[in-house]
Design a protein around this motif. Structure first.
Motif, PDB file in Angstrom:
ATOM      1  N   GLY A  51       0.807  -1.291  -0.123  1.00 28.16           N
ATOM      2  CA  GLY A  51       0.016   0.068  -0.046  1.00 28.16           C
ATOM      3  C   GLY A  51       0.777   1.303  -0.023  1.00 28.16           C
ATOM      4  O   GLY A  51       2.069   1.346   0.381  1.00 28.16           O
ATOM      5  N   GLU A  52       0.043   2.411  -0.316  1.00 32.65           N
ATOM      6  CA  GLU A  52       0.989   3.473  -0.170  1.00 32.65           C
ATOM      7  C   GLU A  52       1.119   4.101   0.981  1.00 32.65           C
ATOM      8  O   GLU A  52       2.127   4.739   1.216  1.00 32.65           O
ATOM      9  CB  GLU A  52       0.273   4.605  -1.308  1.00 32.65           C
ATOM     10  N   THR A  53       0.390   4.009   1.873  1.00 30.48           N
ATOM     11  CA  THR A  53       0.508   4.693   3.328  1.00 30.48           C
ATOM     12  C   THR A  53       0.921   3.580   4.208  1.00 30.48           C
ATOM     13  O   THR A  53       0.487   2.260   4.041  1.00 30.48           O
ATOM     14  CB  THR A  53      -0.537   5.379   3.611  1.00 30.48           C
ATOM     15  N   ALA A  54       1.304   3.841   5.464  1.00 30.03           N
ATOM     16  CA  ALA A  54       1.555   2.751   6.516  1.00 30.03           C
ATOM     17  C   ALA A  54       0.198   2.131   7.019  1.00 30.03           C
ATOM     18  O   ALA A  54       0.229   0.933   7.371  1.00 30.03           O
ATOM     19  CB  ALA A  54       2.181   3.478   7.651  1.00 30.03           C
ATOM     20  N   GLU A  55      -0.869   2.969   7.027  1.00 32.61           N
ATOM     21  CA  GLU A  55      -1.965   2.215   7.375  1.00 32.61           C
ATOM     22  C   GLU A  55      -2.433   1.241   6.518  1.00 32.61           C
ATOM     23  O   GLU A  55      -3.036   0.457   6.719  1.00 32.61           O
ATOM     24  CB  GLU A  55      -3.416   3.490   7.562  1.00 32.61           C
ATOM     25  N   GLU A  56      -2.748   1.738   5.140  1.00 31.42           N
ATOM     26  CA  GLU A  56      -2.957   0.759   4.031  1.00 31.42           C
ATOM     27  C   GLU A  56      -2.150  -0.651   4.002  1.00 31.42           C
ATOM     28  O   GLU A  56      -2.669  -1.516   4.080  1.00 31.42           O
ATOM     29  CB  GLU A  56      -2.705   1.551   2.478  1.00 31.42           C
ATOM     30  N   ARG A  57      -0.809  -0.374   4.409  1.00 28.65           N
ATOM     31  CA  ARG A  57       0.203  -1.581   4.373  1.00 28.65           C
ATOM     32  C   ARG A  57      -0.245  -2.474   5.598  1.00 28.65           C
ATOM     33  O   ARG A  57      -0.179  -3.729   5.507  1.00 28.65           O
ATOM     34  CB  ARG A  57       1.608  -0.996   4.355  1.00 28.65           C
ATOM     35  N   PHE A  58      -0.498  -1.918   6.972  1.00 29.12           N
ATOM     36  CA  PHE A  58      -0.758  -2.474   8.106  1.00 29.12           C
ATOM     37  C   PHE A  58      -2.199  -3.151   7.832  1.00 29.12           C
ATOM     38  O   PHE A  58      -2.247  -4.235   8.226  1.00 29.12           O
ATOM     39  CB  PHE A  58      -0.971  -1.634   9.167  1.00 29.12           C
ATOM     40  N   ALA A  59      -3.224  -2.663   7.232  1.00 27.88           N
ATOM     41  CA  ALA A  59      -4.348  -3.157   6.934  1.00 27.88           C
ATOM     42  C   ALA A  59      -4.321  -4.479   5.985  1.00 27.88           C
ATOM     43  O   ALA A  59      -5.010  -5.348   6.229  1.00 27.88           O
ATOM     44  CB  ALA A  59      -5.410  -2.257   6.381  1.00 27.88           C
TER      45      ALA A  59
END
Length: 207
Positions: free
Chosen positions: A72-80
């Motif tokens: 993902g582009e953001t840390a939140e997207e990668r974590f999800a």
């Protein structure tokens, strides 16, 4: 293969098909086409053999998935995304995670197994913290291992049990992110709402 390798392969099949607690010495011997006495000769006990197979399967999973890093582009997207992958993995390797739970239950009456599980848990904390931080494990501060590592392991265990119990209602990665944000907000609110000095019940009692 020799008898030892045959026993390892047979015990693996038994774990996949019957689980940790229901697998007997006879089951392993039958699956391996090796005598029951060979289990004691090569491994000492059924428990020691199953433990070796289970830990090897966990190591194999860990190396294969590389921590199930998300995209993902953001840390939140990668974590999800990472958690969506983990939830799918819990379903795909259901036998492995059920065997883990069964081993934990059995460990409560097996000091040797409990010690092995505890050692694995201690080693996992800095490892998962390094994955979250994106740094080598050698650079993880002890405080991060205790905090980030412990919370991530707690999440993994809890989400795993929820997924095994009710796969259709397993939490998604985005739901977990939202839940963590909600907890953080609750902690901030509690901190901000602390009673100012001089206005608490104790001060009223002394007035």
């Amino acid at each position: 293969m020799g008898n030892r390798e045959d026993l390892l392969a047979g015990a693996r099949r038994c774990l996949e098909e019957k689980g940790y607690l229901r697998t007997t010495v006879r089951d392993i011997a039958t699956a391996s086409r090796v005598s029951m006495a060979a289990i004691g000769y090569h491994f000492g006990s059924r428990e020691a053999l199953l433990n070796q197979v289970l830990f090897a399967a966990i190591d194999e999973w860990s190396e294969a998935v590389g921590g199930l890093a998300g995209e993902g582009e953001t840390a939140e997207e990668r974590f999800a995304d990472m958690w969506d992958r983990k939830v799918r993995n819990f379903g795909e390797l259901r036998w492995l995670w059920i065997a883990n739970v069964e081993a934990f239950v059995h460990a409560q009456s097996s000091p040797e197994l409990l010690a092995a599980l505890a050692a694995g848990q201690r080693a996992a904390r800095p490892h998962v913290a390094s994955l979250l931080r994106g740094v080598p494990e050698s650079e993880v501060a002890p405080a991060d291992a205790r905090s980030l590592g412990s919370v991530q392991i707690a999440l993994m265990t809890g989400v795993m049990v929820q997924t095994l119990t009710d796969p259709e209602q397993a939490p998604t990665g985005r739901e977990l992110v939202a839940g963590l944000r909600g907890l953080a907000e609750l902690l901030e609110d509690r901190s901000a709402a602390r009673t100012p000095p001089g206005s608490g019940p104790a001060d009223e009692w002394h007035s």
